[in-house]
Write a protein that holds these residues in place. Sequence first.
Motif, short mmCIF file in Angstrom:
data_model
loop_
_atom_site.label_atom_id
_atom_site.label_comp_id
_atom_site.label_asym_id
_atom_site.label_seq_id
_atom_site.Cartn_x
_atom_site.Cartn_y
_atom_site.Cartn_z
N ALA A 247 0.80 -1.28 0.51
CA ALA A 247 0.10 -0.08 -0.05
C ALA A 247 1.03 1.37 0.00
O ALA A 247 0.24 2.40 -0.35
CB ALA A 247 -0.61 -0.12 1.01
N THR A 248 2.39 1.13 0.02
CA THR A 248 2.74 1.73 0.01
C THR A 248 3.15 2.23 -1.08
O THR A 248 3.78 3.61 -0.96
CB THR A 248 4.29 1.78 2.03
OG1 THR A 248 4.68 1.36 1.38
CG2 THR A 248 4.01 1.75 3.06
N ALA A 252 -1.82 9.13 -1.81
CA ALA A 252 -3.26 9.23 -1.96
C ALA A 252 -4.25 9.60 -3.08
O ALA A 252 -5.94 8.10 -3.15
CB ALA A 252 -3.66 10.68 -1.26
N THR A 253 -3.23 10.10 -4.79
CA THR A 253 -3.97 9.83 -5.51
C THR A 253 -3.77 9.18 -6.34
O THR A 253 -4.22 8.21 -7.81
CB THR A 253 -3.13 11.12 -5.83
OG1 THR A 253 -2.03 10.57 -6.23
CG2 THR A 253 -3.27 12.36 -5.41
N GLY A 254 -3.26 7.34 -6.12
CA GLY A 254 -2.85 5.98 -6.77
C GLY A 254 -1.66 7.01 -7.80
O GLY A 254 -1.24 5.70 -8.23
N ARG A 287 -12.31 6.00 -9.42
CA ARG A 287 -11.65 7.04 -10.25
C ARG A 287 -10.16 6.64 -10.47
O ARG A 287 -9.40 5.67 -10.36
CB ARG A 287 -10.90 7.67 -8.68
CG ARG A 287 -10.49 8.81 -8.94
CD ARG A 287 -10.09 9.48 -7.48
NE ARG A 287 -9.02 9.15 -6.34
CZ ARG A 287 -8.91 8.94 -5.73
NH1 ARG A 287 -8.80 9.85 -4.73
NH2 ARG A 287 -7.46 8.25 -5.56
N LEU A 288 -9.94 7.14 -12.24
CA LEU A 288 -8.99 7.24 -12.33
C LEU A 288 -7.55 7.74 -11.20
O LEU A 288 -7.33 8.43 -10.61
CB LEU A 288 -8.58 7.71 -13.94
CG LEU A 288 -9.35 7.92 -14.74
CD1 LEU A 288 -9.42 8.65 -15.53
CD2 LEU A 288 -9.73 6.03 -14.95
N ALA A 289 -6.04 7.23 -11.05
CA ALA A 289 -4.77 7.22 -10.70
C ALA A 289 -4.14 8.42 -10.92
O ALA A 289 -3.86 8.06 -12.08
CB ALA A 289 -4.55 5.75 -10.45
#
Length: 460
Positions: A247-248, A252-254, A287-289
């Motif tokens: 996850a790192t 936050a936006t991907g 949502r697009l990253a």
Amino acid sequence: MASQSVPVQKLREKVDADFARTIDELKALVAVPGIAWAEFDPADLARSAGLVAALAESSAYPNIEILSAKGPDGASGAPAVVARRLPKPGWPTVMLYAHHDVQPPGDAALWTSGPFTPEERDGRLWGRGAADDKSGIVTHLAAFRCLTDVLGDRFGLGVTLFIEGEEESGSATLGAFLAEHAALLKSDIIVVADSGVWKIGVPALTTSLRGLVDGTIELRSLNHGLHSGTYGGPVLDAVTLLAKLLATFHDATGAVAIEGLISADTAERDIDEGTFRADASVPPGVRLAGTGTITSRLWTKPALAIIGLDAPAVATASNTLVPTATAKFSLRIAPGDSPENAMDAIRRHVRMHAPAGAEVTVTSGRASMPYAADLSSPAVGDALWSMEEAWGSAPVRVGVGGSIPLVSALAGHFPQAQILITGAEDPDSRAHGEDESVHLDELRRSILAEVLLLSKLNER
């Protein structure tokens, strides 16, 4: 501007008259399931190479050979087809590249028609490899026939047909192949027909490619499995800890959050979000990253995906704290970066974010350099002219988010060669996925563009 000596109309008429034969050749190629992965029958790959050689012979290519090279482990690589027409004195040599191996088909039940049962419908030819990259093979076959017939004795170009057999499995022996057969493959101009158009009716010349590094991340948190009720709470399992580490990799936006990677928001054109969602089948609620233009996110920024996970299967999982888990990552790197820098950045990131006390091992896998074309090359202008003539529409210069290992390898072996990346795929070709197909009108235009390009180069 086109030279008056390029017989555009005669070449167009020849391509059209020959196109039914081209479709039949493409169907025959699609019917052969040549897959260069260890899990699949190598006899099919050999049969595929044999068919390519036979079609090249029937298209009047001379000096045809089926060749291979040995990899680092001493094993022979997949068979490639090389055919050579030597240039007349003073003429350059053009290499025409494509690959005959294909991706595995996946679940055949998800295909509308069988993956290796070519079917023509709705103006497209459907089947595994129809677009990627057997369309490239028939483009080179049809172009050579056309030029031989129309130009006759005026045809002075040297032409080297190079049809690789292991591109989809990572081109493991490509370096050795290029080194061993460099004299056969040396060319002034290289046409790589393994890309596509901007959209139906709008041609494109691919001028940049992202590179690739992949590998595995293994996390061990326990010496052995533990009862999840007896020990759960103070102790976290390896799958959970690996998930926290993975996850790192994104913010936050991907966007990729690995420090040290090259990233730029410099793509010269963008794509409408609605069009992109439709092409990629992204549902409205997802949502697009990332940030910046969509094309920059695709072409000039890194992208990281977790493409595999070794952990107990859901169907057979016991109530046990799992001691080890392994993830396979695939990192696309932007032009200007290098596989060595990218792997170093991944290792630094993992060391910085690894859960305390866990034993984490990063093992590198395949690597491919990114590529950026020399836009001042005279051949680029010739290619753009040929596309506009073939489509009747101004071409665009685009990047591609994927990697073609051969391109950077060829650029390294033949640094003076001008490289052009073309192809007939369109945004709905679904290369590597179920229901792969090629739009037949785009294929016809792609063939005409190559014919016009070679005819223009023949004037040199």
